[in-house]
Motif scaffolding. Structure first.
Motif, PDB file in Angstrom:
ATOM      1  N   ASP A 327     114.480  50.589 -24.519  1.00 16.48           N
ATOM      2  CA  ASP A 327     115.144  51.565 -25.384  1.00 16.48           C
ATOM      3  C   ASP A 327     115.623  52.797 -24.639  1.00 16.48           C
ATOM      4  O   ASP A 327     116.370  53.599 -25.186  1.00 16.48           O
ATOM      5  N   ARG A 328     115.167  52.933 -23.419  1.00 12.72           N
ATOM      6  CA  ARG A 328     115.576  54.128 -22.673  1.00 12.72           C
ATOM      7  C   ARG A 328     116.574  53.807 -21.558  1.00 12.72           C
ATOM      8  O   ARG A 328     116.785  54.609 -20.655  1.00 12.72           O
ATOM      9  N   VAL A 329     117.201  52.637 -21.660  1.00  8.37           N
ATOM     10  CA  VAL A 329     118.197  52.287 -20.636  1.00  8.37           C
ATOM     11  C   VAL A 329     119.515  51.879 -21.300  1.00  8.37           C
ATOM     12  O   VAL A 329     119.525  51.154 -22.296  1.00  8.37           O
ATOM     13  N   ILE A 330     120.597  52.384 -20.754  1.00  5.35           N
ATOM     14  CA  ILE A 330     121.933  51.992 -21.218  1.00  5.35           C
ATOM     15  C   ILE A 330     122.666  51.367 -20.031  1.00  5.35           C
ATOM     16  O   ILE A 330     122.584  51.869 -18.912  1.00  5.35           O
ATOM     17  N   VAL A 331     123.359  50.272 -20.296  1.00  4.58           N
ATOM     18  CA  VAL A 331     124.198  49.665 -19.256  1.00  4.58           C
ATOM     19  C   VAL A 331     125.587  50.281 -19.371  1.00  4.58           C
ATOM     20  O   VAL A 331     126.148  50.328 -20.461  1.00  4.58           O
ATOM     21  N   ALA A 332     126.128  50.752 -18.258  1.00  2.00           N
ATOM     22  CA  ALA A 332     127.395  51.488 -18.357  1.00  2.00           C
ATOM     23  C   ALA A 332     128.339  51.163 -17.207  1.00  2.00           C
ATOM     24  O   ALA A 332     127.935  50.579 -16.201  1.00  2.00           O
ATOM     25  N   THR A 333     129.587  51.582 -17.395  1.00  2.00           N
ATOM     26  CA  THR A 333     130.516  51.561 -16.272  1.00  2.00           C
ATOM     27  C   THR A 333     130.093  52.686 -15.336  1.00  2.00           C
ATOM     28  O   THR A 333     129.529  53.690 -15.779  1.00  2.00           O
ATOM     29  N   SER A 334     130.380  52.543 -14.038  1.00  2.00           N
ATOM     30  CA  SER A 334     129.893  53.541 -13.085  1.00  2.00           C
ATOM     31  C   SER A 334     130.531  54.903 -13.323  1.00  2.00           C
ATOM     32  O   SER A 334     129.909  55.935 -13.156  1.00  2.00           O
ATOM     33  N   SER A 335     131.822  54.873 -13.716  1.00  2.00           N
ATOM     34  CA  SER A 335     132.558  56.099 -14.018  1.00  2.00           C
ATOM     35  C   SER A 335     133.497  55.729 -15.154  1.00  2.00           C
ATOM     36  O   SER A 335     133.419  54.618 -15.679  1.00  2.00           O
TER      37      SER A 335
END
Ligand code: GLN
Ligand code: ZN
Length: 770
Positions: A327-335
């Motif tokens: 719950d404390r991690v989001i997968v994201a684009t680097s920028s």
């Protein structure tokens, strides 16, 4: 569960609709309403792409009609008085700051004449932002509703977005004092913060639960004062009574050297880091994040076009999940994905094997969603996708395009001697004066001559197959004949063939090298409405055949004066392409250098004894931070230039050209290139900048541009003479070349001929005098 997010989406549209709409509006061909409508349509389309891709957290306020920093300048009312005094509409003021405005008076309006604000490179990318330009008595006021409007716009479409706002520390740190002002921007923090408080509160009122607050300057080396500003700013903004949750986003580097700033922001809701550029920072950042803070893990590259290696990305995300919990991690684009093209689906001409290696913005949106799902639900949930991805990654790694054994062998065989010319400069210049027999104050140009509409028409016809290769070649020869005749008439000393055959200084070479592929629609925004379409380096680079020898040889056969061969250097070819991400950039630069070395040697064999290798991009490749990476860059950038040029005899003269005058911090690099003649920009800057050449006793020849080719103005004889006089305070008469600032391709002949005539006459004056 692990959520997925995108930090920003490209704005131009699949077919560069935004570019077309803005330029048409500027040209007075369409209404402001239609421009605004285009913006709205594009935003809706881009939100939908991300939604359909399964992205959980979708950005808003990442759209801009010109530049996102410029949006903030206007939003905070940091608009210098020279733009506000005309009673322009907000949009007109906005574009006036972005690109300047010159308008004649009408019955109802007064004349307007104002230049643009300064535009600078956005970190080490090829995107340019408009620089906040601040006054000593600067005040700020929230004077717009763009972020809120765009949030509401998406909400009406059923998408609750996460607005993106540029953070106060970065806004100020990236800004500067206006001319004549002495303010240190960061000192304005206290007066800027209330505006952020108001903005964030309003966003929360509109329903924005979280806001992405970009503080990319955290990856730079920061002065103590700027570091402290983070604590001041975020103790306030993170504690607003009715404020949104803040995710502070950093990108383009690691933040480990600023990790002491993290405690002052780890009460914020979340922190985003770039794990593509700097995967090594994960451990330190995990140890430093706050107890409840979430980590947004940027594992999908926002700066390049490669498919994400899922297994690697999932590994990084899982490390974060182990430490913090799902719950404390989001997968994201680097920028932001601003730096990537819109969609791979538009590329109909790519070979299928290569196309399967790429992922543009729309595909990257899907990637973050897949990775999040894999981590949340386990790999079985996305088994098909993971299998296809692994196959693609493997195919690329083992492809013959990627790996050329002959290239690798040649790289392995490079020796120290390959980097150095046969003799030191004094001996070379003595040999060159015999081969070339040039007068004092030799005159030359930087390579290109006006790219007339006729040239473009013929090139288009040839590309479309409407004329034969032979017809096109005849046309190019005729162009070369013409520019030679003109240069002889003007009396220039070292001639050029004019580059009429070149569409672009990198693409032209890329098309002639193995290891490159080209796209038809992969445009990325460079600044304002300007987009570039970088070629892609897919594999080991080699030169199957000479690239420029035919034209240069032809040109030399038409004149007794020395003809200068013209090449784009290895670092510039690399910087203005999408590079590979599987080998270090230095390896790619070295391969380009070897290919160019062969070209340089072939030119010499063909009787071309002056060869210019342009490196206008060598400076922008300079790593963001002081230290190891910079030192290494200096070394490999210099070495690849030297490798490309050192294969010639002493009597052959190597020139190089840079488009900037800001070489104070780059002096050693420029000097280490060991080019016989350098041409640099100088006409727009103070001649005093040349002092570094005097101070460092630079021994070789230099041609600081004597007039600005970016303007249609024709410099007078007197003006050029005065400029040369100024230069002679810093450079010795025997080392000074007389040339314009850059290539003349964007100019008209009606400007070019008189300007060069004045230039030649000014050189003649000094020949008499010395
Ligand atoms: N030789 C190139 C030209 O004259 C150089 C362009 C550049 O430096 N950007 O066009
Ligand atoms: Zn230039």
């Amino acid at each position: 569960m692990v959520q997925s997010s995108v930090l920003g989406f490209p704005r131009m549209g699949a077919n560069r609709e935004l570019k077309k709409a803005t330029e048409s509006y500027w040209a007075g061909k369409s209404s402001v309403e239609s421009l605004i409508e285009t913006g709205k349509t594009l935003r809706a389309a881009h939100w939908k792409i991300q939604k359909d891709a399964g992205v959980d957290i979708i950005p808003s306020n990442d759209f801009s009609f010109y530049d996102q920093v410029l949006d903030h300048i206007q939003l905070f009312n940091a608009v210098p008085e020279r733009y506000t005094k005309y009673n322009l509409s907000p949009l007109e003021t906005f574009f006036a700051m972005g690109r300047g405005l010159q308008r004649k008076a009408t019955d109802t309006t007064e004349a307007v004449d104002v230049t643009s604000l300064e535009m600078v490179k956005w970190f080490d990318s090829n995107y340019h932002y408009v620089r906040p330009t601040l006054q000593d008595n600067q005040t700020f006021k929230l004077s717009g509703t763009k972020p809120i409007d765009e949030f509401n716009e998406a909400k009406e479409l059923g998408i609750v977005t996460r607005p993106v706002v540029l953070g106060p520390v970065s806004f100020l740190h990236l800004g500067k004092a206006d001319r004549g002002q002495t303010v240190n921007p960061i000192d304005l923090l206290d007066s800027l913060l209330p505006v952020y408080e108001e903005l964030l509160t309003k966003l929360a009122e509109a329903g924005a639960e979280t806001v992405q607050i970009d503080e990319p300057v955290l990856v730079l080396d920061l002065p103590e004062k700027t570091k402290k500003a983070f604590a001041t700013a975020y103790s306030k903004l993170g504690a607003l009574a009715n404020g949104p949750k803040l995710v502070l986003a950093t990108y383009f580097g690691d933040i480990v050297h600023n990790i002491d700033v993290v405690p002052s922001i780890n009460h914020l809701y979340g922190l985003h880091i770039d794990l593509v550029r700097a995967p090594g920072q994960l451990k330190d950042v995990l140890a430093a994040v706050g107890e409840k803070q979430i980590l947004s893990a940027g594992v999908v590259d926002g700066r390049n076009i490669w498919k994400t290696n899922f297994s690697k990305a999932i590994g990084l995300v899982e490390t974060a999940v182990e430490a913090l919990g799902a719950d404390r991690v989001i997968v994201a684009t680097s920028s932001s994905l601003l730096h990537t093209p819109h969609t791979l689906a538009s590329e109909k001409k790519l070979a299928a094997d290569v196309a399967d290696w790429f992922s543009f913005a729309s595909e990257k949106a899907k990637e973050v969603a897949i990775i999040a799902k894999a981590v949340t639900e386990g790999s079985d949930a996305v088994a098909e996708e993971l299998k296809a991805n692994a196959a693609s990654v493997k195919a690329r790694a083992t492809s013959e395009r990627t790996n050329d054994a002959a290239v690798k062998d040649r790289q392995a065989a490079i020796t120290e001697a390959d980097y150095s010319r046969k003799s030191p400069f004094p001996e070379r210049i003595a040999a060159q004066s015999k081969t070339l027999n040039l007068p004092k104050f030799p005159t030359t140009t930087i390579g290109s001559f006006p790219q007339t509409s006729e040239i473009r028409v013929q090139r288009n016809k040839f590309t479309k197959g409407e004329i034969t290769a032979e017809q096109y070649e005849k046309f190019i020869e005729k162009e070369i004949d013409d520019v030679i005749a003109i240069q002889e008439e003007i009396g220039l000393d070292v001639l050029v063939h004019g580059e009429p055959e070149r569409n672009d200084m990198v693409q032209y070479f890329g098309e002639r090298l193995n290891g490159y592929v080209f796209t038809t629609h992969a445009w990325v925004q460079s600044y304002g409405s300007r987009c570039v379409r970088p070629p892609i380096i897919v594999g080991d680079i080699s030169r199957p055949a000479p690239m420029t020898v035919k034209e240069s040889k032809y040109a030399q056969s038409k004149t007794k004066k020395p003809m200068k061969g013209m090449l784009t250097g290895p670092v510039t070819c690399l910087r203005w392409s999408f590079p590979r991400d599987d080998v270090h950039q230095s390896v790619q630069a070295e391969q380009l250098a070897l290919a160019l070395r062969d070209e340089v040697v072939d030119l010499e064999k063909a009787g071309i004894y002056v060869i210019q290798v342009d490196e206008p991009a060598i400076r922008e490749g300079f790593p963001l931070r002081d230290g190891k990476e910079r030192d290494e860059y200096l070394k490999w950038a210099v070495n690849s230039f030297k490798l490309s040029t050192a294969g010639v005899e002493d009597g052959t003269q190597i020139h190089s050209h840079f488009c900037y005058s800001d070489f104070q911090d780059m002096f050693s690099l420029i000097s280490d290139l060991d080019a016989d003649v350098l041409s640099i920009e100088n006409s727009k800057s103070d001649a005093k900048l040349l002092n570094v050449f005097k101070k460092e006793e630079y021994p070789r020849h230099i041609g600081p541009g004597v007039y600005d080719i970016h303007s249609p103005r024709i410099p007078s004889y007197e003006e050029i003479k005065n400029r040369i006089e100024e230069m002679l305070a810093y450079l010795k008469p025997e080392q000074l070349w007389i040339d314009p600032d850059c290539g003349l391709k964007t100019r008209q002949w009606t400007e070019t001929k008189p300007a060069l005539t004045n230039l030649v006459n000014a050189a003649k004056f000094f020949r008499e005098k010395y």
